[in-house]
Write an enzyme that holds these catalytic residues in place. Structure first.
Site, PDB file in Angstrom:
ATOM      1  CD  GLU A  45      27.140  69.837  56.305  1.00 24.76           C
ATOM      2  OE1 GLU A  45      25.972  69.644  56.878  1.00 24.76           O
ATOM      3  OE2 GLU A  45      27.254  68.990  55.641  1.00 24.76           O
TER       4      GLU A  45
ATOM      5  CB  CYS B 216      18.299  77.336  81.157  1.00 24.29           C
ATOM      6  SG  CYS B 216      17.870  76.144  80.140  1.00 24.29           S
TER       7      CYS B 216
ATOM      8  CG  HIS C  49      19.452  81.273  75.445  1.00 24.67           C
ATOM      9  ND1 HIS C  49      18.377  80.581  76.370  1.00 24.67           N
ATOM     10  CD2 HIS C  49      19.366  79.677  75.104  1.00 24.67           C
ATOM     11  CE1 HIS C  49      18.326  79.872  76.612  1.00 24.67           C
ATOM     12  NE2 HIS C  49      18.898  78.635  75.912  1.00 24.67           N
TER      13      HIS C  49
HETATM   14  C1  LIG Z   1      17.067  72.894  77.327  1.00 27.86           C
HETATM   15  N1  LIG Z   1      17.062  73.250  75.954  1.00 27.86           N
HETATM   16  C2  LIG Z   1      16.884  71.956  75.229  1.00 27.86           C
HETATM   17  C3  LIG Z   1      15.875  71.238  74.578  1.00 27.86           C
HETATM   18  N2  LIG Z   1      15.663  70.205  73.634  1.00 27.86           N
HETATM   19  C4  LIG Z   1      16.671  69.716  73.731  1.00 27.86           C
HETATM   20  N3  LIG Z   1      16.390  67.809  73.189  1.00 27.86           N
HETATM   21  N4  LIG Z   1      17.676  69.199  75.019  1.00 27.86           N
HETATM   22  C5  LIG Z   1      18.238  70.135  75.229  1.00 27.86           C
HETATM   23  O1  LIG Z   1      18.797  70.941  76.064  1.00 27.86           O
HETATM   24  N5  LIG Z   1      15.022  72.595  74.047  1.00 27.86           N
HETATM   25  C6  LIG Z   1      15.414  73.572  74.462  1.00 27.86           C
HETATM   26  C7  LIG Z   1      16.563  74.451  74.763  1.00 27.86           C
HETATM   27  C8  LIG Z   1      16.821  74.519  73.522  1.00 27.86           C
HETATM   28  N6  LIG Z   1      18.963  74.324  74.091  1.00 27.86           N
HETATM   29  C9  LIG Z   1      20.043  73.725  73.785  1.00 27.86           C
HETATM   30  C10 LIG Z   1      20.874  74.229  74.423  1.00 27.86           C
HETATM   31  C11 LIG Z   1      22.569  73.104  73.573  1.00 27.86           C
HETATM   32  C12 LIG Z   1      21.932  72.828  72.973  1.00 27.86           C
HETATM   33  C13 LIG Z   1      23.040  71.984  72.648  1.00 27.86           C
HETATM   34  O2  LIG Z   1      24.105  71.769  73.069  1.00 27.86           O
HETATM   35  N7  LIG Z   1      23.147  70.666  71.216  1.00 27.86           N
HETATM   36  C14 LIG Z   1      24.393  70.177  71.095  1.00 27.86           C
HETATM   37  C15 LIG Z   1      24.329  69.032  70.578  1.00 27.86           C
HETATM   38  C16 LIG Z   1      24.083  67.654  72.118  1.00 27.86           C
HETATM   39  C17 LIG Z   1      25.091  66.632  71.678  1.00 27.86           C
HETATM   40  O3  LIG Z   1      24.075  65.657  71.723  1.00 27.86           O
HETATM   41  N8  LIG Z   1      26.153  66.487  71.944  1.00 27.86           N
HETATM   42  C18 LIG Z   1      26.582  65.407  71.805  1.00 27.86           C
HETATM   43  C19 LIG Z   1      26.508  65.057  70.079  1.00 27.86           C
HETATM   44  C20 LIG Z   1      28.596  66.181  70.389  1.00 27.86           C
HETATM   45  C21 LIG Z   1      29.462  66.363  69.094  1.00 27.86           C
HETATM   46  O4  LIG Z   1      28.150  66.896  68.924  1.00 27.86           O
HETATM   47  N9  LIG Z   1      30.242  65.860  68.850  1.00 27.86           N
HETATM   48  C22 LIG Z   1      30.798  66.068  67.669  1.00 27.86           C
HETATM   49  C23 LIG Z   1      32.099  65.328  68.125  1.00 27.86           C
HETATM   50  C24 LIG Z   1      33.042  66.321  68.792  1.00 27.86           C
HETATM   51  C25 LIG Z   1      34.806  66.231  69.249  1.00 27.86           C
HETATM   52  O5  LIG Z   1      35.254  64.799  68.991  1.00 27.86           O
HETATM   53  O6  LIG Z   1      35.082  67.248  69.748  1.00 27.86           O
HETATM   54  C26 LIG Z   1      30.300  65.208  66.631  1.00 27.86           C
HETATM   55  O7  LIG Z   1      29.464  64.484  66.701  1.00 27.86           O
HETATM   56  O8  LIG Z   1      30.852  65.656  65.550  1.00 27.86           O
HETATM   57  C27 LIG Z   1      27.024  64.034  73.013  1.00 27.86           C
HETATM   58  O9  LIG Z   1      28.208  65.403  74.080  1.00 27.86           O
HETATM   59  O10 LIG Z   1      27.556  63.641  72.873  1.00 27.86           O
HETATM   60  C28 LIG Z   1      24.667  71.310  69.918  1.00 27.86           C
HETATM   61  O11 LIG Z   1      26.052  70.903  69.252  1.00 27.86           O
HETATM   62  O12 LIG Z   1      24.469  71.726  69.199  1.00 27.86           O
HETATM   63  C29 LIG Z   1      20.690  72.253  72.223  1.00 27.86           C
HETATM   64  C30 LIG Z   1      19.541  72.702  72.399  1.00 27.86           C
HETATM   65  N1  LIG Z   2      19.271  70.129  83.496  1.00 28.43           N
HETATM   66  C1  LIG Z   2      19.240  70.505  82.190  1.00 28.43           C
HETATM   67  C2  LIG Z   2      18.193  71.724  82.521  1.00 28.43           C
HETATM   68  C3  LIG Z   2      18.039  72.581  81.151  1.00 28.43           C
HETATM   69  S1  LIG Z   2      16.337  72.960  79.801  1.00 28.43           S
HETATM   70  C4  LIG Z   2      20.198  72.021  81.874  1.00 28.43           C
HETATM   71  O1  LIG Z   2      20.996  72.121  82.656  1.00 28.43           O
HETATM   72  O2  LIG Z   2      20.826  71.574  81.098  1.00 28.43           O
HETATM   73 ZN   LIG Z   3      16.213  75.380  80.800  1.00 31.98          ZN
END
Ligand SMILES: CN1c2c(nc(N)[nH]c2=O)NC[C@@H]1CNc1ccc(C(=O)N[C@@H](CCC(=O)N[C@@H](CCC(=O)N[C@@H](CCC(=O)O)C(=O)O)C(=O)O)C(=O)O)cc1
Ligand SMILES: N[C@@H](CCS)C(=O)O
Ligand SMILES: [Zn+2]
Length: 764
Positions: free
Chosen positions: A17, A733, A701
């Site tokens: 949320e 990134c 970011h």
């Molecule tokens: C590079 N980084 C990452 C880290 N760790 C990871 N495991 N992955 C990483 O990329 N650590 C260091 C950094 C931290 N940075 C980030 C950057 C961005 C995010 C991020 O964008 N997270 C998203 C969730 C990503 C995801 O899993 N998406 C899913 C689900 C999408 C979603 O929310 N769907 C909705 C419905 C959407 C609709 O119907 O319109 C839902 O489920 O409710 C996907 O793409 O399928 C975030 O939103 O926070 C994280 C770390």
């Molecule tokens: N290939 C990944 C690295 C994130 S650390 C990206 O571009 O999101």
């Molecule tokens: Zn990165």
């Protein structure tokens, strides 16, 4: 009576949320009052969830980050945001991410430089680094904490405010003028004294003061700072529970035991062996809080085993014993009960935040009323623990045999870098200062909606694949138009760079709602590594081949490396991490070789989490780096000389691990440097890092768009340290969190900067 308490609860909400409320506000689609109301409701729910505890944390909620909250509480705002006349929360977002909602930007619509963000110890959580100068002044603003104490009291829970301790606050901050952070301690302590007095006046008996740097090696000046700080705070009317977590105290144990505080919390999940010594050293009037439930993993606790160990301690300590999770539950998902699709057997092995608090309740009850008073709960727990130990799904003899056969040759490239570079240059024919991006392009609402519909069975695989191919084609078109040199496919088909691979590897399970905050509004859903890992079939090849078919420019194969997959998963606690890592490495190696076979010339293997996996103690670094580097080499180095291997690391402090990075021997490495003004390159310069480097020039970011001039300036600084012919031009990134409207102008400026550099800078 034994006291049960918690150090912190996940703030994002069971359905994320907070994330949705933050992002709606930042887009200008809701009011600040709406956002604050969501925050208040989440806090209320969290306190109610924890109501069975004797003491409930207050102040663990944050609209972005708990360290940034502390900076605001202490009045330690960077100069560039002082004097802002709008709401404090808008100013807080300006420090966190460079800007707040559009309606709150006032006279500075371009935004400000965002605060530096870095990893919270060895977790995947990021905090905003406090900024200091020699002249830093502090001024208490306790309103946030006081309001929340009052809110919590209204809910009817027993309040224990939580703050970051003064020494940890200083140690994790950065002096912008190279002055000594510790010199600020006396001024800072005055404000902490006022803060403790304020909390006492609110009627709180206890305050939790997090001093997590006590699980790291401390120079004597920092050890002394603890004595000074807690001597100064010892006159406070509120009792201090000094909390340490994420590991053992080792040499800091005598120091901690002697501090004039009312209680100490020790991470007994990771430092059980220190409990006896701490009991012996701690004065008899002190509380000892034991973190007996692991707050970093998602496995059920073996409650009977725990009680075997804890019962005699409880007898010995009586009322002086407190029990809690080992650390804040910020690092685990909220509620396992939300999981409806998770395999039943695996689910029976797991506990998320709410379940961990239930485990704590059972332990407390067993200690207070005997095991018989929770017989059913203990029996069910025993059955789950036994089921996991005996499960055939955990062990795969073929994988174990493959790991046993690993030898040094597996990680060797055929030739040294200069020879490989020559062969690669002849094929790739790249200009000086070649431009590339890190992999992901914007994850648009359309992409996420399509994936959501596919997962819900509302569209079939053919439609989903077509939608993703459409996005990939768009991404290729945009890169052609921008004039980039080495392309990426954009990672549209990936939910996350780790979860995506976890979903396709045997030995992994994944949750639907197991979200954990990574930074700000961004969350991750770490996959659950429960068994031996293998790759049933290629994971990325079809997407990369499709992308390559659309362009003559080199298309990077894009993989996540074994160390990062491991570090960003919930991992097994029944075998060493090094073994799990090598299993993943073998799976990724097969993928690398399949990509090469498919004609892919450049393959990037991201190791963004290599640095954060470093043990908190230096003496353990070598062992970790040895197996981490070996795992990367196993994954990457089976290719021929002419295949160019890239790796990528973001948020890394490189000084400490530069040698290990060189040993990885990737042909090119792209790194995060833009927020630190190329300072990070010092390590590469000093070490004379021999291969190609792409220092990030675009802070992805922040929504702010770097100008061509800014990028040229950064690259010129880079060229002062690294020979220009070995420099690449790229963002910090991936671009998945950005909008196309931001990415296009930013990359246009980046490509223009590279063109300028090609004519203004000497490179062979
Ligand atoms: C590079 N980084 C990452 C880290 N760790 C990871 N495991 N992955 C990483 O990329 N650590 C260091 C950094 C931290 N940075 C980030 C950057 C961005 C995010 C991020 O964008 N997270 C998203 C969730 C990503 C995801 O899993 N998406 C899913 C689900 C999408 C979603 O929310 N769907 C909705 C419905 C959407 C609709 O119907 O319109 C839902 O489920 O409710 C996907 O793409 O399928 C975030 O939103 O926070 C994280 C770390
Ligand atoms: N290939 C990944 C690295 C994130 S650390 C990206 O571009 O999101
Ligand atoms: Zn990165």
């Amino acid at each position: 009576m034994i006291t049960s308490h918690n150090l912190g609860f996940p703030r994002i909400g069971a359905e994320r949320e907070l994330k949705f409320a933050q992002e709606t506000y930042w887009k200008g689609q809701s009011s600040l009052a709406d956002l604050k109301a969501v925050g208040a409701e989440l806090r209320r729910q969290n306190w109610q969830t924890q109501a069975s505890l004797d003491l409930v944390p207050v102040g663990d909620f944050a609209f972005y980050d708990q360290m940034l909250d502390m900076s605001f509480t202490l009045g330690n705002l960077p100069e560039r945001v002082r004097g802002y006349e709008g709401d404090l929360l808008d100013n807080y977002f300006r420090v966190a991410r460079g800007r707040s909602a559009p309606q709150a930007m006032g006279s500075n619509p371009e935004g400000v430089a965002a605060g530096e963000m870095t990893k919270w110890f060895d977790t995947n959580y990021h905090y905003i680094v406090p900024e200091f100068t020699a002249g830093s002044e502090f001024k208490l603003d306790a309103a946030r904490l006081v309001d929340q104490i009052r809110e919590a009291k209204a809910v009817g829970v027993n309040v224990k405010p939580v703050i970051v301790g003064p020494v940890t606050y200083l140690a994790l901050g950065k002096a912008k003028d190279d002055s000594d952070n510790l010199a600020l301690l006396p001024k800072l302590l005055t404000v902490y004294q006022q803060l403790l007095e304020t909390v006492a006046n609110e009627g709180c008996e206890w305050i939790q003061v997090d001093e997590s740097i006590l699980v790291t090696e401390l120079e004597s000046a920092w050890q002394k700072a603890f004595e000074t700080a807690y001597q100064a705070l010892s006159t406070s009317k509120v009792k201090i529970l000094l909390t340490t977590y994420f590991g053992p105290l080792l040499a800091n144990l005598p120091l901690v035991a002697a501090l004039p505080v009312a209680g100490v919390h020790l991470d007994a999940a990771n430092a059980r062996e220190e409990v006896a010594t701490l009991i012996q050293k701690l004065p008899a009037d002190r509380v000892l809080s034991l973190g007996v439930i692991n707050g970093r993993n998602i496995w059920k606790t073996d409650l009977n085993g725990l009680l075997d160990w804890l019962e005699p301690i409880a007898k010995q300590l009586g009322d002086r014993l407190w029990i809690a999770p080992s650390c804040s539950l910020l690092h685990v998902p909220v509620d396992l009960d939300s999981e409806k699709k998770l395999d039943g057997e695996i689910k029976s092995w797991l506990a998320f935040a709410k379940q961990k608090l239930e485990e704590l309740r059972v332990v407390k009850q067993a200690l207070a009323g005997g095991r018989g008073s929770v017989e059913a709960e203990l029996k069910a727990n025993q059955a789950a623990i036994a089921s996991r130990r005996q499960s055939l799904r955990v062990n795969n003899p073929a994988v174990k045999a493959a790991v046993a056969k690993i030898d040094a040759k597996l990680g060797e490239r055929k030739s040294e870098f200069p020879k490989r570079a020559e062969k690669q240059a002849a094929i790739l024919k790249l200009p000086k200062f070649p431009t590339t991006t890190i992999g992901s392009f914007p994850q648009t609402a359309d992409i996420r909606r399509a994936r959501n519909q596919f997962k819900a069975g509302k569209i079939d695989e053919t439609s989903y694949t077509a939608a993703m191919e459409n996005e990939i084609a768009r991404c290729v078109r945009e890169q052609e138009a921008l004039g980039l040199d080495v392309f990426v496919h954009g990672e549209a088909e990936r939910n996350d760079m780790v979860e995506y691979f976890g979903e396709q590897l045997d030995g992994y399970a994944f949750s639907e709602f197991g979200w954990v905050q990574s930074y700000g509004s961004r969350c991750v859903k770490p996959p659950i590594l429960f068994g031996d890992i293998s790759r049933p079939k290629p994971m990325t090849v079809r997407w990369i081949k499709y992308a390559q078919s659309l362009t003559k420019k080199p298309m990077k194969g894009m993989l996540t490396g074994p160390v990062t997959i491991l570090n960003w998963s919930f991992v097994r606690d029944d075998q060493p991490r090094s073994v799990s890592c090598k299993q993943i490495a073998l799976a990724i190696r097969d993928e690398v070789l399949d990509l090469e076979k498919a004609g892919v010339q450049v393959i990037q293997i991201d190791e963004a989490a290599l640095r954060e996996g470093l043990p908190l103690r230096r003496f353990q670094w070598k062992e970790y780096l040895d197996w981490a580097v070996e795992s990367f080499r196993i994954a990457a180095n089976g290719v021929s000389d002419s295949t160019q291997i890239h790796t990528h690391m973001c948020y890394s402090e490189f000084n400490d691990i530069i040698e290990a990075i060189a040993q990885m021997d990737a042909d090119a490495i792209t790194i995060e440097t833009s927020r630190s003004d190329m300072e990070l390159l010092e390590a590469f310069e000093t070490f004379k890092y021999p291969n190609d480097i792409g220092p990030g020039v675009y802070d992805i970011h922040s929504p702010n768009i770097p100008t061509e001039k800014h990028i040229v300036g950064l690259m010129q600084k880079a060229a002062e340290r690294i020979p220009a012919e070995r420099l690449w031009v790229n963002p910090d990134c991936g671009l998945k969190t950005r909008q196309w409207e931001e990415v296009i102008p930013a990359l246009t400026n980046m490509v223009a900067a590279a063109k300028t550099l090609r004519v203004t800078t000497n490179a062979q």
